[in-house]
Design an enzyme around this catalytic site. Structure first.
Site, short mmCIF file in Angstrom:
data_model
loop_
_atom_site.label_atom_id
_atom_site.label_comp_id
_atom_site.label_asym_id
_atom_site.label_seq_id
_atom_site.Cartn_x
_atom_site.Cartn_y
_atom_site.Cartn_z
N ASP A 1 11.81 2.86 5.25
CA ASP A 1 10.71 2.57 6.17
C ASP A 1 11.23 2.29 7.57
OD1 ASP A 1 11.95 0.30 5.01
OD2 ASP A 1 10.22 -0.97 5.42
N THR B 1 -9.25 -28.08 7.78
CA THR B 1 -8.00 -27.62 7.19
C THR B 1 -7.85 -26.11 7.28
OG1 THR B 1 -7.99 -29.48 5.65
CG2 THR B 1 -6.61 -27.59 5.08
N HIS C 1 0.82 -1.20 0.00
CA HIS C 1 0.00 0.00 0.00
C HIS C 1 0.86 1.26 0.00
CE1 HIS C 1 -3.08 -2.84 1.70
NE2 HIS C 1 -3.79 -2.22 0.78
#
Length: 257
Positions: free
Chosen positions: A111, A186, A11
């Site tokens: 970042d 599962t 994003h």
């Protein structure tokens, strides 16, 4: 006003900040390496209109990006439509921390830099562990204002997707919090093992970091899953979803003074 772009692998967040750094609004879109500066301007303008934001004067634009093609597009966008040279976060900027001997800072992503910058501003004079839960989960460890080391591992959604992509019979399972480690089918078994295993992994890492450091640490969580991790991992002291955005602004002001 200031415009801040925080571009991740999944994003891209665009934030509008007042002159004092207060975040007025943030809007997100999927990261698209093929988007042109003209296409992004159309998106940007529409978001301002939807959120009823009037921009009188832009004092600066800044970007932290792990996607080079998007960084380049934003540089074109800022210059073409606002005649601004955008501030790009990188390791060569003036930083409020140093690196312990043995660390190689050259590969540190923007970042991670901005997380550290803002954490040091908001929680000074402490030993820090900073977790950023995104496409990849990263952690940074600082002893006061000295970077000691860190780590990178797949984000929880990345882990779910990798399991589906590398197996022939297991189904694609959406991320979901599940309150047991004993799934009944599962799908539940995948959710139970990955979600609870992820929590255990984070808790163990915090324990081992403190053990290796030999001192207590203040633990910060940011990123998309920070709120959930903060609720499940009691070792996390605070969650700060806007740590990155504020960190870009803080670094910008530090370098512009």
């Amino acid at each position: 006003m200031y415009i801040v772009f925080d571009v991740g692998n999944t994003h891209m967040c665009t934030s509008i900040l007042r002159n004092d750094g207060f975040v007025l609004e943030t809007f997100r879109k999927s990261t698209d390496e093929g988007m042109t500066e003209d296409e992004f301007y159309t998106f940007f303008k529409s978001m301002l209109e939807v959120n009823e934001i009037q921009i009188d004067e832009i004092k600066g634009m800044m970007v932290s990006s792990v996607v080079p093609m998007v960084t380049q597009m934003l540089e074109y966008f800022a210059k073409k439509y606002f005649d601004i040279d955008i501030f790009v976060v990188d390791i060569n900027k003036k930083l409020p921390f140093t690196f312990e001997d043995g660390n190689n800072p050259r590969g540190m992503g923007p970042d991670r830099i901005i997380d550290i910058v803002q954490a040091l501003k908001e929680y000074p004079d402490r030993n820090l562990i900073i977790f950023d839960f995104g496409t990849a989960t990263t952690y940074e460890v600082l002893k006061k204002n000295v970077y000691v080391g860190g780590g990178i591992f797949p984000g929880i959604r990345t882990t779910f997707n990798a399991l589906f992509g590398k197996t022939a019979r297991l189904p694609k399972v959406e991320y979901c919090e599940i309150g047991t480690v004993l799934g009944k089918d599962t799908v539940e078994q995948i959710q139970a093992a990955i979600f609870n295993g992820y929590i255990g992994q984070v808790k163990y890492l915090i324990e081992k970091i403190k053990e290796e450091l030999g001192e207590d640490c203040f633990v910060i969580a940011t990123g998309g899953l920070s709120k959930i991790m903060g609720e499940k991992v009691e070792e996390i002291d605070v969650c700060s979803s806007r740590l990155s955005i504020r960190g870009i602004y803080t670094l910008y002001k530090m370098n512009m003074e």
